[in-house]
Design a protein around this motif. Structure first.
Motif, PDB file in Angstrom:
ATOM      1  N   ALA A   1       0.833  -1.213   0.000  1.00  4.43           N
ATOM      2  CA  ALA A   1       0.000   0.000   0.000  1.00  4.43           C
ATOM      3  C   ALA A   1       0.860   1.252   0.000  1.00  4.43           C
ATOM      4  CB  ALA A   1      -0.929  -0.012   1.210  1.00  4.43           C
ATOM      5  N   ASP A   2       1.930   1.244   0.785  1.00  2.00           N
ATOM      6  CA  ASP A   2       2.831   2.394   0.829  1.00  2.00           C
ATOM      7  C   ASP A   2       3.518   2.602  -0.518  1.00  2.00           C
ATOM      8  OD1 ASP A   2       2.143   2.812   3.444  1.00  2.00           O
ATOM      9  OD2 ASP A   2       4.025   2.042   4.285  1.00  2.00           O
TER      10      ASP A   2
ATOM     11  N   ARG B   1      -2.410  -1.942 -10.384  1.00  2.00           N
ATOM     12  CA  ARG B   1      -3.617  -2.432 -11.061  1.00  2.00           C
ATOM     13  C   ARG B   1      -4.633  -2.971 -10.055  1.00  2.00           C
ATOM     14  NH1 ARG B   1      -0.359  -5.555 -15.745  1.00  2.00           N
ATOM     15  NH2 ARG B   1       0.057  -3.745 -17.076  1.00  2.00           N
ATOM     16  N   LEU B   2      -4.160  -3.740  -9.086  1.00  2.00           N
ATOM     17  CA  LEU B   2      -5.064  -4.260  -8.056  1.00  2.00           C
ATOM     18  C   LEU B   2      -5.712  -3.128  -7.268  1.00  2.00           C
ATOM     19  CD1 LEU B   2      -3.011  -7.274  -6.662  1.00  2.00           C
ATOM     20  CD2 LEU B   2      -5.184  -7.376  -7.882  1.00  2.00           C
TER      21      LEU B   2
ATOM     22  N   GLN C   1      -9.686  -2.117  -6.929  1.00  2.00           N
ATOM     23  CA  GLN C   1     -10.356  -1.953  -5.640  1.00  2.00           C
ATOM     24  C   GLN C   1     -10.994  -0.580  -5.525  1.00  2.00           C
ATOM     25  OE1 GLN C   1      -7.205  -2.840  -2.891  1.00  2.00           O
ATOM     26  NE2 GLN C   1      -7.512  -5.049  -3.042  1.00  2.00           N
ATOM     27  N   ARG C   2     -10.306   0.434  -6.023  1.00  2.00           N
ATOM     28  CA  ARG C   2     -10.869   1.793  -5.969  1.00  2.00           C
ATOM     29  C   ARG C   2     -12.107   1.899  -6.855  1.00  2.00           C
ATOM     30  NH1 ARG C   2      -6.957   6.547  -4.980  1.00  2.00           N
ATOM     31  NH2 ARG C   2      -5.365   5.610  -3.681  1.00  2.00           N
ATOM     32  N   THR C   3     -12.074   1.254  -8.024  1.00  2.00           N
ATOM     33  CA  THR C   3     -13.213   1.287  -8.937  1.00  2.00           C
ATOM     34  C   THR C   3     -14.416   0.622  -8.294  1.00  2.00           C
ATOM     35  OG1 THR C   3     -11.739   1.232 -10.842  1.00  2.00           O
ATOM     36  CG2 THR C   3     -14.022   0.607 -11.224  1.00  2.00           C
ATOM     37  N   GLU C   4     -14.192  -0.525  -7.656  1.00  2.00           N
ATOM     38  CA  GLU C   4     -15.281  -1.213  -6.966  1.00  2.00           C
ATOM     39  C   GLU C   4     -15.842  -0.356  -5.830  1.00  2.00           C
ATOM     40  OE1 GLU C   4     -13.757  -4.934  -5.611  1.00  2.00           O
ATOM     41  OE2 GLU C   4     -13.409  -5.670  -7.641  1.00  2.00           O
ATOM     42  N   ALA C   5     -14.953   0.285  -5.094  1.00  2.00           N
ATOM     43  CA  ALA C   5     -15.395   1.106  -3.965  1.00  2.00           C
ATOM     44  C   ALA C   5     -16.194   2.315  -4.436  1.00  2.00           C
ATOM     45  CB  ALA C   5     -14.198   1.551  -3.136  1.00  2.00           C
TER      46      ALA C   5
END
Length: 101
Positions: free
Chosen positions: A12-13, A45-46, A50-54
């Protein structure tokens, strides 16, 4: 080739660091962090997925309807920027040899 396993916090960092460096390439950020550039690209990409889903699950993600919602959105953005700042400070300390990741 040895498969390395990186902790989720490091991933994440790394993604946040890559996004915060304007004009920097994925390859250059990956090289600075000591990871393969394709590995970092996959992490990005992952995170994008995740951001698109959120954002799809949040119906009010577009324009805020009231000043209260706008304030809440601005507070969220401030928190995001503060997190990015903290990540950059942490990375700076790491590269200065002051701490381990």
């Amino acid at each position: 080739m040895v498969m390395k396993h990186y902790p989720p916090e490091f991933r994440a960092d790394a993604v946040a660091l890559c996004r915060s460096r304007l004009g920097a390439t994925i390859k250059s950020v990956a090289q600075d962090l000591g990871v393969n550039h394709e590995t970092l690209r996959n992490w990005i990409r992952l995170d994008d997925a995740q951001r698109t889903e959120a954002s799809a699950s949040t119906a009010s993600a577009s324009a805020p309807a009231s000043p209260e919602e706008e304030n809440a959105a601005l507070r969220r953005r401030i928190r995001e920027l503060e997190e990015e700042r903290d990540i950059l400070r942490k990375a700076a300390r790491y590269f200065a040899g002051e701490t381990r990741w």
